[in-house]
Motif scaffolding. Structure first.
Motif, PDB file in Angstrom:
ATOM      1  N   PHE A  18      37.439  49.029  39.178  1.00  0.00           N
ATOM      2  CA  PHE A  18      38.178  48.671  40.389  1.00  0.00           C
ATOM      3  C   PHE A  18      38.215  49.834  41.375  1.00  0.00           C
ATOM      4  N   LYS A  19      38.543  51.017  40.889  1.00  0.00           N
ATOM      5  CA  LYS A  19      38.604  52.183  41.772  1.00  0.00           C
ATOM      6  C   LYS A  19      37.236  52.495  42.377  1.00  0.00           C
ATOM      7  N   SER A  20      36.196  52.341  41.588  1.00  0.00           N
ATOM      8  CA  SER A  20      34.838  52.601  42.076  1.00  0.00           C
ATOM      9  C   SER A  20      34.446  51.612  43.166  1.00  0.00           C
ATOM     10  N   LEU A  21      34.698  50.332  42.904  1.00  0.00           N
ATOM     11  CA  LEU A  21      34.327  49.304  43.872  1.00  0.00           C
ATOM     12  C   LEU A  21      35.176  49.386  45.136  1.00  0.00           C
ATOM     13  N   LYS A  22      36.419  49.761  44.969  1.00  0.00           N
ATOM     14  CA  LYS A  22      37.321  49.909  46.117  1.00  0.00           C
ATOM     15  C   LYS A  22      36.840  51.024  47.049  1.00  0.00           C
ATOM     16  N   VAL A  56      38.158  40.975  40.532  1.00  0.00           N
ATOM     17  CA  VAL A  56      37.292  40.409  41.570  1.00  0.00           C
ATOM     18  C   VAL A  56      38.136  39.877  42.725  1.00  0.00           C
ATOM     19  N   SER A  57      39.249  39.217  42.419  1.00  0.00           N
ATOM     20  CA  SER A  57      40.097  38.688  43.496  1.00  0.00           C
ATOM     21  C   SER A  57      40.681  39.814  44.349  1.00  0.00           C
ATOM     22  N   GLU A  58      41.064  40.909  43.726  1.00  0.00           N
ATOM     23  CA  GLU A  58      41.613  42.044  44.470  1.00  0.00           C
ATOM     24  C   GLU A  58      40.536  42.726  45.324  1.00  0.00           C
ATOM     25  N   ILE A  59      39.337  42.824  44.795  1.00  0.00           N
ATOM     26  CA  ILE A  59      38.241  43.426  45.564  1.00  0.00           C
ATOM     27  C   ILE A  59      37.923  42.557  46.777  1.00  0.00           C
ATOM     28  N   LYS A  61      39.994  40.650  48.355  1.00  0.00           N
ATOM     29  CA  LYS A  61      41.082  40.846  49.325  1.00  0.00           C
ATOM     30  C   LYS A  61      40.860  42.113  50.144  1.00  0.00           C
ATOM     31  N   LEU A  62      40.385  43.164  49.470  1.00  0.00           N
ATOM     32  CA  LEU A  62      40.159  44.442  50.150  1.00  0.00           C
ATOM     33  C   LEU A  62      38.888  44.434  51.010  1.00  0.00           C
ATOM     34  N   LYS A  63      37.901  43.667  50.594  1.00  0.00           N
ATOM     35  CA  LYS A  63      36.622  43.615  51.296  1.00  0.00           C
ATOM     36  C   LYS A  63      36.280  42.151  51.588  1.00  0.00           C
ATOM     37  N   THR A  68      31.781  36.305  51.848  1.00  0.00           N
ATOM     38  CA  THR A  68      30.654  35.590  52.451  1.00  0.00           C
ATOM     39  C   THR A  68      29.349  35.910  51.720  1.00  0.00           C
ATOM     40  N   LEU A  69      29.198  37.143  51.241  1.00  0.00           N
ATOM     41  CA  LEU A  69      28.003  37.490  50.476  1.00  0.00           C
ATOM     42  C   LEU A  69      27.940  36.712  49.169  1.00  0.00           C
TER      43      LEU A  69
END
Length: 111
Positions: A18-22, A56-59, A61-63, A68-69
């Protein structure tokens, strides 16, 4: 990996992902990680699946652009494109059939 299913530190793993993807600014890489994470959940236990889906849901929300991708059709995905190749037997049989037909046609025209 099968080690992940038996690991006692799954929450730490998901937190690190999560931290990495964020922090990642490359949306295509984030998309690839999310897709792979969702693939891994297919063979996982319920607690890990729930954690991964929440991640995935939190990511998303952030992005928001990531959503759409992820909704693009698989055919338009440039990262993975698989195409079946013809088996050698089918190609060999087709080649032999066409040679036989040519021989037969050639024989009739000579008569």
């Amino acid at each position: 990996s099968s080690d992940l299913a038996h690991c006692s530190k799954q929450s730490m793993f998901l937190n690190l992902v999560f931290k990495s993807l964020k922090a990642d600014v490359n949306l295509r890489r984030v998309k690839a990680f999310v897709k792979r994470l969702l693939q891994v959940t297919c063979g996982s236990m319920a607690p890990f699946i729930c954690g991964a889906l929440y991640l995935v849901s939190e990511i998303i929300k952030l992005k928001p652009a990531l959503q759409t991708l992820l909704q693009e059709q698989v055919e338009s995905d440039e990262e993975e494109h698989f195409q079946d190749i013809e088996e050698e037997e089918n190609v060999t049989n087709q080649t032999q059939d066409s040679k036989t037909k040519e021989t037969v046609k050639g024989g009739r025209s000579e008569e």
